[in-house]
Design a protein around this motif. Structure first.
Motif: not given
Length: 281
Positions: A237-247
Motif C-alpha cells: 500500500d505504501g509503495a502504491e501511494r508513493l508511486a501515485e504521488r510520483l506520477r
C-alpha cells in the motif's frame, strides 16, 4: 542461431519476467540461506516467505552464486548464438557476485565483459535494459557496455527502512550508524553512493520520512525524461501511494515500475522497506 551480444545479470536486478523474456536477458540467481536451507532467489523462496521469516527472527543470510553457476549460464547463452556477453551485477561492495562472474568469464566460450554497476534492484535492472537495447540496435560489446555504464552513472536510488538492524546484521551499514538510529529513535533515509549504502537524512517519524523520500525523488527526477522504479518489502500500500504521488509530481516520467524486492535484498533491509530508483533517459 542468431549472432548477437547477449546480456546476463543477476537475480537482484528484479526485472519483470516479461521484460527479461522480451530482451533475452538471463538472470543468475543468488541464494538465501534460511536456517539450514539454501534457497535460490526467485524460484525457491518468495518475498512473503522471507518477510515472515524475518518477523519471526529466524536466521537469514545470503550467498553469491559460485563461478560454476556463471560458467554454465555463459555456456548456455553462447549456445544460442551469442558472439559476446555483457554480464552486469550488483555492487561488489554488497556481494561477491561480481568476483564469481569474473572468474567464470575467463573460461567462457565467447568474450564476456563483466561490469560492477555499483547498483542493485532496478538501478541494476535499468542498466541491463540499456545494454540490451544497445545490443538490439546492432551495437557490439563496447557499445552495450558503454550504454550500461552511462545509465548506471546517471541513476540514483534512495530508500527508507523501518530499522537499520537488518543492514547492520548483514554488515551493509556501520554498527555506529545503526546504534545512533536506534538510540535516537529516528527513521533513516539512505542512498546508494559509490556502490555503498550511506545515511542521507534522519527523520523523526515514519510518515515524515516517507514524505521526505517523495520530495527527494521528485527533486532528483527533475523535468527531463526519466524512468522510476518503486520497490517495497511487505509494504504494497505504501509503495502504491508513493508511486501515485510520483506520477503526479514528475513531469518527465516515461515508465514507472512498482515491485516487491526479492528475498536477497529483503534479507538485508527488512519488512517495511520503501525505495525509489531514478534513471534519467
Amino acid at each position: 542461431m542468431s549472432r548477437h551480444v547477449a546480456i546476463v545479470t543477476d537475480s537482484t536486478a528484479y526485472l519483470p519476467p516479461q521484460t527479461m523474456e522480451r530482451h533475452g536477458i538471463t538472470a543468475v540467481p543468488l541464494t538465501v540461506v534460511l536456517g539450514d536451507q539454501a534457497l535460490e532467489e526467485g524460484t525457491e523462496i518468495s518475498s512473503r516467505s522471507l518477510a515472515s521469516a524475518l518477523q519471526k527472527r529466524r536466521s537469514v543470510t545470503t550467498s553469491r552464486p559460485g563461478p560454476e553457476v556463471f560458467a554454465a549460464a555463459y555456456r548456455a547463452v553462447a549456445e544460442t548464438g551469442a558472439t559476446g556477453i555483457v554480464s552486469l551485477h550488483l555492487s561488489a561492495e554488497f556481494s561477491g557476485t561480481y568476483d564469481a562472474a569474473v572468474i567464470a568469464a575467463k573460461e567462457a566460450p565467447v568474450p564476456v565483459r563483466v561490469i560492477d554497476t555499483g547498483m542493485v534492484a532496478m538501478a541494476l535492472g535499468f542498466s541491463a535494459l540499456a545494454a540490451a537495447e544497445a545490443a538490439e540496435a546492432g551495437g557490439g560489446l563496447d557499445e552495450a557496455v558503454a550504454a550500461a555504464e552511462k545509465r548506471a552513472a546517471g541513476t540514483s536510488a534512495f530508500f527508507y527502512v523501518d530499522t537499520l538492524d537488518y543492514l547492520r546484521r548483514g554488515g551493509r551499514i556501520g554498527a555506529a550508524q545503526a546504534l545512533l538510529g536506534s538510540a535516537l529513535a529516528v527513521k533513516p533515509i539512505l542512498q546508494l553512493d559509490g556502490g555503498r549504502i550511506e545515511m542521507l537524512e534522519k527523520v523523526r517519524t515514519a510518515s515524515k520520512a516517507i514524505a521526505r523520500l517523495e520530495e527527494i525523488v521528485a527533486e532528483r527526477a527533475g523535468s527531463g525524461a526519466v524512468d522510476i522504479a518503486v520497490h517495497h518489502l511487505a509494504a504494497p500500500d505504501g509503495a502504491e501511494r508513493l508511486a501515485e504521488r510520483l506520477r503526479s509530481r514528475v513531469p518527465g516520467l516515461v515508465d514507472l515500475h512498482v515491485s516487491e524486492v526479492g528475498a536477497v535484498i529483503g534479507a538485508h533491509t527488512g519488512p517495511g522497506l520503501l525505495a525509489a530508483v531514478i534513471a534519467p533517459r
